[in-house]
Design a protein around this motif. Structure first.
Motif, PDB file in Angstrom:
ATOM      1  N   SER A   1     133.136  40.018   9.341  1.00 38.08           N
ATOM      2  CA  SER A   1     133.522  41.339   9.892  1.00 38.08           C
ATOM      3  C   SER A   1     135.136  41.240  10.689  1.00 38.08           C
ATOM      4  O   SER A   1     135.398  40.355  10.729  1.00 38.08           O
TER       5      SER A   1
ATOM      6  N   PRO B   1     134.626  51.333  16.672  1.00 38.80           N
ATOM      7  CA  PRO B   1     134.451  52.507  15.720  1.00 38.80           C
ATOM      8  C   PRO B   1     134.223  54.155  16.003  1.00 38.80           C
ATOM      9  O   PRO B   1     133.986  54.267  17.384  1.00 38.80           O
ATOM     10  N   CYS B   2     134.698  54.717  15.291  1.00 40.57           N
ATOM     11  CA  CYS B   2     134.466  56.156  15.257  1.00 40.57           C
ATOM     12  C   CYS B   2     135.475  56.727  16.534  1.00 40.57           C
ATOM     13  O   CYS B   2     135.202  57.633  17.018  1.00 40.57           O
ATOM     14  N   ASP B   3     136.423  56.108  17.011  1.00 40.14           N
ATOM     15  CA  ASP B   3     137.256  56.415  18.049  1.00 40.14           C
ATOM     16  C   ASP B   3     138.733  56.798  17.583  1.00 40.14           C
ATOM     17  O   ASP B   3     139.699  55.736  17.447  1.00 40.14           O
ATOM     18  N   SER B   4     138.814  58.062  16.976  1.00 39.66           N
ATOM     19  CA  SER B   4     139.995  58.529  16.267  1.00 39.66           C
ATOM     20  C   SER B   4     141.275  58.531  17.258  1.00 39.66           C
ATOM     21  O   SER B   4     142.469  58.149  17.012  1.00 39.66           O
TER      22      SER B   4
END
Length: 65
Positions: A1, A17-20
């Motif tokens: 990873s 992750p998922c933190d624009s």
């Protein structure tokens, strides 16, 4: 990873992750600080570590039980 492959600040930038918002900050930082050449050197320095030759050498270094 990616966290195992990327050394944050040496050959890439890691963001949660998922933190624009953090992703956008990392992209801006990359361009603002001109990190491309630094990261290319960082990738080159780690390249052997993830090569097939390195994997084979590691496997061959194990002594039989």
């Amino acid at each position: 990873s990616l966290p195992e492959l990327i050394a944050d600040g040496q050959n890439g930038l890691l963001v949660p992750p998922c933190d624009s918002a953090r992703l956008a900050e990392a992209i801006v930082r990359f361009h603002r600080e001109g990190l491309e050449n630094d990261f290319r050197r960082g990738v080159a320095a780690q390249q052997d570590r993830f090569s097939w030759d390195h994997l084979v050498r590691r496997i061959e270094s194990f002594s039989p039980a």
